[in-house]
Scaffold this active site. Structure first.
Site, short mmCIF file in Angstrom:
data_model
loop_
_atom_site.label_atom_id
_atom_site.label_comp_id
_atom_site.label_asym_id
_atom_site.label_seq_id
_atom_site.Cartn_x
_atom_site.Cartn_y
_atom_site.Cartn_z
CD1 TRP A 182 1.50 -3.13 12.94
CD2 TRP A 182 3.26 -2.11 13.85
NE1 TRP A 182 1.03 -2.22 13.86
CE2 TRP A 182 2.10 -1.58 14.43
CE3 TRP A 182 4.51 -1.62 14.28
CZ2 TRP A 182 2.12 -0.59 15.41
CZ3 TRP A 182 4.53 -0.64 15.26
CH2 TRP A 182 3.35 -0.13 15.81
NE ARG B 202 -0.56 -0.20 4.96
CZ ARG B 202 -1.17 -0.26 6.14
NH1 ARG B 202 -2.49 -0.13 6.21
NH2 ARG B 202 -0.49 -0.45 7.24
CG ASN C 31 -5.08 4.37 6.54
OD1 ASN C 31 -6.00 4.41 7.35
ND2 ASN C 31 -3.97 3.70 6.78
CD GLU C 32 -1.49 4.64 10.13
OE1 GLU C 32 -0.68 3.91 9.55
OE2 GLU C 32 -1.79 4.48 11.32
CD GLU D 285 -5.95 2.51 11.92
OE1 GLU D 285 -4.91 1.89 12.23
OE2 GLU D 285 -6.23 2.83 10.76
CD GLU E 282 -2.75 -4.77 8.75
OE1 GLU E 282 -3.98 -4.67 8.94
OE2 GLU E 282 -2.00 -3.79 8.61
CD GLN E 283 -2.09 -14.99 7.90
OE1 GLN E 283 -2.22 -16.11 8.35
NE2 GLN E 283 -2.02 -14.75 6.61
CG MET E 284 0.55 -13.45 12.76
SD MET E 284 -0.14 -14.86 13.64
CE MET E 284 0.78 -14.80 15.18
CG HIS E 285 -3.22 -6.07 13.86
ND1 HIS E 285 -4.28 -5.67 14.65
CD2 HIS E 285 -2.38 -5.01 13.80
CE1 HIS E 285 -4.09 -4.42 15.03
NE2 HIS E 285 -2.95 -4.00 14.54
C1 GAL Z 1 -2.17 1.22 10.88
C2 GAL Z 1 -2.99 1.25 9.60
C3 GAL Z 1 -4.01 0.14 9.57
C4 GAL Z 1 -3.40 -1.16 10.01
C5 GAL Z 1 -2.83 -0.97 11.38
C6 GAL Z 1 -2.24 -2.24 11.98
O1 GAL Z 1 -0.92 1.80 10.69
O2 GAL Z 1 -3.64 2.48 9.44
O3 GAL Z 1 -4.51 0.02 8.27
O4 GAL Z 1 -2.42 -1.55 9.11
O5 GAL Z 1 -1.81 -0.03 11.33
O6 GAL Z 1 -1.70 -1.98 13.25
#
Ligand code: GAL
Length: 645
Positions: free
Chosen positions: A320, A102, A140-141, A312, A360-363
């Protein structure tokens, strides 16, 4: 006051109604959607598939949820990238950063601005007046994954145009950059190259302009989106979700486009990102350092001119950071209350359900991977929703007694020319903030140059280029002021001022700095006098012209001076010196302070006071306090709330 980030496109449509109902049952009122959905909205150019999004919006709105819609520009789809590879960003080595994750665009691409305009306009027209829609998130960010700066042909073209406007003639550019040094003189704006790939360091003034240019690109790109949204979506607010410890662009400038700021709070992930010692990282691994989230709440309240959300909120382990521990039980609840205590209007969790697929399956999410079953974080969010009902309406945040100046340009200039490799501006500001909060003080971040009226204590950890507005704000200020090292050390062209540092602050501080020494780890210079401790990392040689010396280094050079109510600290202080200096200036400012242990923090919101225990030990409130929520003996990972006065 609670929200959640939701991706209807990730789940079979048959699940949406249950999801929406369960969100409401949990106590969630707001839902953010859409910010990465471009390929589902427009799978091929001009082939729009809005029906699914229409139905998703209807399901959410029918359940009583208020929708925040994200523009999908953080993820340009494959067909667009293939048709227009000029939208892609470049890294500092000149390699293209391609499709496959992204944020693969540069703010300088005219094509991408055009394409963004097109998609934002179509979406704003379609949903701008939707009865379920309350607000917008742009993109986004910005800046995530190091995407503020880009080093490609589109950037070069745009940078040259920007310089032409700024300097008008190449002679003025040569003058400002002092290109006579090393025979760098340029014959025309077409001679300008990007500051990359050079044998040794490029000219710092060029680099600073390159940073300013990119910062301006982010703000103008954001404004383009905001203007379109405002034209088609009356009565709805606009925000952007900023990040933690990202200062690559001027957030105040983007904030000025918005109705409110928001930010993405991942307190445990940031423990790895911030330069903490290993000992601190271990200590705070499962709770986060008690000032990480608050520091950003206070910063983004300033970016949003008093209004901010957490868009968020970390709901469990993330995916991450180098290591991703599970938060201690109670932390998701504690972080939510911490945000509320600092004035957040809404705390929105990322994400509703953990994805069992892709990056992001581990999030964690509020629900277990793929299931309709609350996670630990989900249950804690539910608890907050119930507690919020009991507390009733919360008072607004009132002005703090302490103002802390945060300046993006100082981050850029000290990163470009650190002089000592551990002179890290964000770390300096964070440590000063931490030290003030250990005294139980509430803090407002203030933009450089804004009025400082009404504050008792003003803290300027470092500001390299002091503008006239900043000089005036300090000059008119009646508060006790503490100015940190390196302030006033550069003019706008990245040159040492004629009068020597602290430049425009020379009269106000009564000082002149004639030498600077940076100290490698392990070296320090003892400080004694009215305060004691040591200078580390950065140490100045000050001539106290019209100031009084309160403390000095071992050889007698001034370390802390005062003139009127203006204090000047001539070094990066170690923990002891920092604590002593903050106690001294708080006392001079007449502030009532507390001596909090490292794991306890307090914050006032109007007449309500909150105390947070990050662990590992109990903390007992003073005996005259009767909590409205929580206990007098606050257990680790718990919160107590009481009425003041
Ligand atoms: C943010 C992002 C989200 C997601 C999240 C995971 O930086 O805006 O889309 O990736 O982190 O922690």
């Amino acid at each position: 006051m609670l929200g959640v980030c939701y991706y209807p496109e990730h789940w079979d449509e048959s699940r949406w109604e249950t999801d929406a109902r369960r969100m409401r049952e949990l106590g969630i009122s707001f839902v953010r959607i859409g910010e990465f959905a471009w390929s589902r909205i427009e799978p091929k150019r001009d082939d729009f598939r809005f029906e699914w999004l229409d139905r998703a919006m209807a399901v959410l709105a029918d359940a009583g949820l208020k929708v925040v819609l994200g523009t999908p520009t953080a993820t340009p789809p494959k067909w667009l990238v293939d048709a227009h590879p000029d939208i892609l960003p470049y890294d500092e080595n000149g390699n293209v950063r391609g499709f496959g994750s992204r944020r693969h665009y540069t703010f300088s691409s005219e094509t991408y601005r055009r394409e963004s305009k097109r998609i934002v306009e179509i979406i704003a027209k379609r949903y701008g007046q939707h009865p379920g829609l309350v607000g917008w998130q742009t993109d986004n960010e910005y800046g995530c994954h190091d995407t503020t700066l880009s080093w490609g042909p589109e950037d070069l073209k745009a940078f040259r145009s920007w310089l032409r406007l700024r300097y008008q003639s190449v002679d003025q550019l040569n003058e400002a950059w002092a290109t006579v040094f090393w025979s760098m003189e340029l014959g025309s704006f077409e001679d300008v190259e990007l500051p990359m790939g050079t044998v040794t360091e490029p000219n710092p003034a060029t680099r600073l302009d390159f940073w300013r240019f990119h910062s301006g690109q982010v703000a103008s790109y954001d404004k383009m989106q905001c203007d379109i949204i405002r034209a088609h979506s009356p009565g709805r607010w606009i925000t952007h979700n900023f990040m933690g410890f990202v200062s690559d662009f001027d957030h105040y400038a983007v904030g000025d486009n918005l109705d409110l700021a928001s930010w993405d709070s991942y307190p445990i992930g940031f423990v790895e990102k911030f330069p903490f010692s290993e000992e601190e990282r271990n200590r705070w691994a499962q709770t986060s350092h008690p000032d990480i989230a608050p520091y950003h709440h206070d910063l983004y309240r300033a970016v949003g001119r008093g209004r901010f959300w957490v868009m968020e909120q970390q709901p469990g382990p993330v995916n991450w950071a180098p290591w991703n521990p599970v938060p201690k039980p109670g932390m998701v609840r504690l972080w939510t209350w911490e945000a509320i205590a600092h004035g957040a209007e809404v705390v929105s969790y990322f994400r509703w359900r953990q994805a069992h697929f892709a990056q992001e399956q581990m999030h964690a999410g509020l629900n277990l991977p793929g299931l309709d079953e609350l996670s630990v974080g989900g249950k804690e969010a539910q608890q907050v929703a119930q507690e919020l009902k009991l507390l009733g309406e919360l008072p607004p945040v009132t002005k703090a007694s302490v103002a802390l100046i945060f300046d993006y340009q100082t981050y850029w200039s000290t990163t470009i020319q650190p002089q000592g490799q551990d002179f890290r501006y964000e770390e300096l500001v964070f440590r000063w903030y931490e030290s003030l909060r250990r005294l139980g003080l509430d803090i407002d971040f203030v933009r450089p140059g804004e009025s400082l009226a009404g504050y008792d204590l003003v803290i300027v950890p470092c500001i390299t280029d002091v503008t006239l507005a900043m000089e005036n704000a300090l000059g008119e200020c009646k508060a006790t002021i503490l100015i940190g090292p390196r302030s006033g050390s550069r003019d706008r062209n990245f040159q040492i001022p004629d009068v020597l540092p602290p430049g425009p602050l020379a009269d106000l501080t009564g000082n002149r700095i004639v030498q600077v020494s940076t100290l490698r780890p392990g070296l320090s210079d003892a400080v004694s006098g009215e305060v004691c401790g040591a200078g580390i990392r950065w140490r100045e040689t000050v001539e106290a012209k019209t100031s009084s010396v309160l403390a000095g280094f071992a050889n007698g050079d001034p370390a802390l001076t005062v003139k009127g109510k203006m204090y000047y600290l001539a070094c990066w202080p170690d923990d002891i010196l920092l604590g002593k200096v903050m106690e001294l200036v708080a006392r001079q400012a007449g502030l009532a302070t507390m001596a909090l242990p490292p794991h306890i923090r307090v914050r006032r919101r109007g007449a309500l006071a909150f105390a947070f225990n990050y662990g590992p030990e109990d903390w007992t409130l003073p005996t005259d306090i009767e909590p409205l929520m929580g206990a007098s003996v606050i257990a680790p990972q718990s919160v107590s709330v009481w009425m003041t006065g």
